[in-house]
Motif scaffolding. Structure first.
Motif, short mmCIF file in Angstrom:
data_model
loop_
_atom_site.label_atom_id
_atom_site.label_comp_id
_atom_site.label_asym_id
_atom_site.label_seq_id
_atom_site.Cartn_x
_atom_site.Cartn_y
_atom_site.Cartn_z
N PRO A 53 -3.43 -8.38 -1.63
CA PRO A 53 -2.98 -7.69 -2.85
C PRO A 53 -3.08 -6.17 -2.70
CG PRO A 53 -5.20 -8.55 -3.17
CD PRO A 53 -4.74 -9.06 -1.82
N VAL A 54 -2.03 -5.47 -3.07
CA VAL A 54 -2.03 -4.00 -3.01
C VAL A 54 -1.56 -3.45 -4.34
CG1 VAL A 54 -1.69 -3.88 -0.52
CG2 VAL A 54 0.29 -3.95 -2.02
N SER A 88 -0.17 -1.55 -14.15
CA SER A 88 0.68 -1.30 -12.99
C SER A 88 1.17 -2.64 -12.47
CB SER A 88 -0.09 -0.55 -11.88
OG SER A 88 -1.20 -1.32 -11.45
N THR A 89 2.10 -2.60 -11.55
CA THR A 89 2.67 -3.83 -11.01
C THR A 89 2.24 -3.97 -9.56
OG1 THR A 89 4.60 -3.56 -12.46
CG2 THR A 89 4.79 -5.14 -10.64
N PRO A 90 1.17 -4.73 -9.31
CA PRO A 90 0.71 -4.89 -7.94
C PRO A 90 1.66 -5.78 -7.14
CG PRO A 90 -0.57 -6.28 -9.41
CD PRO A 90 0.33 -5.44 -10.28
N SER A 91 1.50 -5.76 -5.84
CA SER A 91 2.31 -6.61 -4.97
C SER A 91 1.42 -7.09 -3.83
CB SER A 91 3.51 -5.82 -4.43
OG SER A 91 3.07 -4.69 -3.68
N HIS A 145 -12.95 1.05 3.31
CA HIS A 145 -11.88 0.29 2.69
C HIS A 145 -11.88 0.62 1.20
CE1 HIS A 145 -11.45 -1.77 6.42
NE2 HIS A 145 -12.59 -2.41 6.33
N PHE A 146 -10.68 0.70 0.61
CA PHE A 146 -10.54 1.09 -0.79
C PHE A 146 -9.93 -0.04 -1.61
CE2 PHE A 146 -10.66 4.97 1.63
CZ PHE A 146 -11.41 5.84 0.85
N ALA A 147 -10.55 -0.33 -2.75
CA ALA A 147 -10.04 -1.35 -3.66
C ALA A 147 -10.11 -0.81 -5.09
CB ALA A 147 -10.85 -2.63 -3.54
N PHE A 193 -6.07 -3.76 -3.17
CA PHE A 193 -6.38 -2.68 -2.24
C PHE A 193 -5.54 -1.46 -2.59
CE2 PHE A 193 -7.62 -6.42 0.31
CZ PHE A 193 -8.95 -6.08 0.51
N THR A 194 -6.09 -0.28 -2.37
CA THR A 194 -5.41 0.95 -2.77
C THR A 194 -5.72 2.06 -1.77
OG1 THR A 194 -5.06 2.43 -4.66
CG2 THR A 194 -7.32 1.73 -4.25
#
Length: 320
Positions: A111-112, A102-105, A78-80, A56-57
């Protein structure tokens, strides 16, 4: 039919006791829980239609990370972000493509994307004022720093110009969206300020912390949001104002209505206090900033129309 967490179902047939999340996607009805918990369950259900590795972003991830947000409309997609060519198309879901490492978390088990990537994607849609609110909050929470921003800016990807402009004026000391708006108002009016100033009386005793101090003066300018009209908060504020009145400082409070709808009046008040001439160009710059943000009908329509087109409403039915 595909099953997911919390009883989510991907399929064309709605099961009894389930509510619709998106086209061909349902989850168990939960009217007994609050809006926040329902949002988390909706996002968890959306993972059924997103490919592996999706995150998600944008403002969706910002909300999950606890960032302050501008005055978003009630209905926001909603944004992904996904890798590869598989980008699900559903009304209310906007998917962008992950093209850089990138390093998601995770946040609340979901998940973001990396904070800098979140801000870059938001920069492609939002105005400077809206984005500054998010950047201030992300910096205050320690989720973003100059190294991460500079790494993103060096890519020259869409959105980097706006993000660079906002990063130059961000302030990690801002504690609310209202404080950010008030600071930007002073910046546009070319009134230098310092944020989160500790106020002491003539005996050196700490009195309070003020939102802004106009440099070179003893004027304290603060944002008075709706919370300050609540009974308990209002009583505390009155005691605080009396304490400030016992010092050499002068406090001025500003509401969102002052800044949005009566900016000319407020500008004239400040110009008189600073004993300087009025300049209409300052007011024009402020109104342009507001018009490009969610704080105006024009700005809201611009972004919502862009988002509506991005959901591809004509062809979504072909992707059940």
């Amino acid at each position: 039919m595909q099953m997911g967490a919390d009883g989510a179902i991907r399929g064309e047939v709605r099961a009894a006791g389930h509510q619709r999340v998106a086209h061909g996607l349902y989850r168990i009805e939960t009217p007994e829980i609050g809006d926040w918990e329902n949002l988390l369950r909706d996002l968890g259900a959306l993972l059924l239609v997103l490919p592996p590795g999706a995150v998600f972003t944008h403002v969706t991830a910002a909300r999950l990370l606890g960032w302050k947000l501008p005055a978003l409309p009630e209905q926001v997609p909603h944004f992904a972000a996904v890798r590869g060519q598989c980008r699900p198309r559903r009304p209310g879901l906007i998917c962008s493509r992950l093209t850089h490492d990138s390093t998601p978390s995770t946040a609340h088990g979901l998940p973001v994307d990396a904070p800098a990537e979140i801000l870059l994607r938001a920069a492609r849609d939002l105005g400077d004022l809206d984005l500054t609110i998010m950047v201030d909050s992300a910096a205050r929470l320690g989720h973003i720093d100059d190294d991460a921003i500079q790494e993103i800016l060096e890519t020259k990807r869409p959105g980097t110009r706006r993000l660079s402009r906002v990063w130059e004026v961000h302030d990690r000391r801002a504690e609310s969206a209202g404080e950010t708006i008030l600071r930007l108002f002073h910046d546009v009016l070319e009134i230098p300020t310092a944020s989160q100033i500790d106020v002491h009386d003539d005996h050196g005793r700490w009195v309070c912390r003020a939102d802004l101090q106009v440099l070179g003066t003893l004027d304290l300018h603060e944002y008075d949001g709706a919370v300050h009209r609540e009974s308990a908060v209002h009583k505390r504020d009155l005691r605080r104002e009396r304490a400030i009145a016992s010092t050499r400082y002068r406090r001025r409070g500003f509401t969102l209505d002052d800044l949005l709808n009566h900016a000319a009046t407020v500008m004239h008040e400040l110009d008189r206090a600073l004993n300087r001439p009025h300049q209409a160009e300052r007011l024009r710059r402020w109104r342009a900033l507001i018009d490009d943000s969610f704080y105006s009908a024009k700005g809201r329509d611009r972004v919502m129309n862009r988002w509506y087109r991005s959901t591809d409403p004509v062809v979504w039915a072909r992707s059940a």
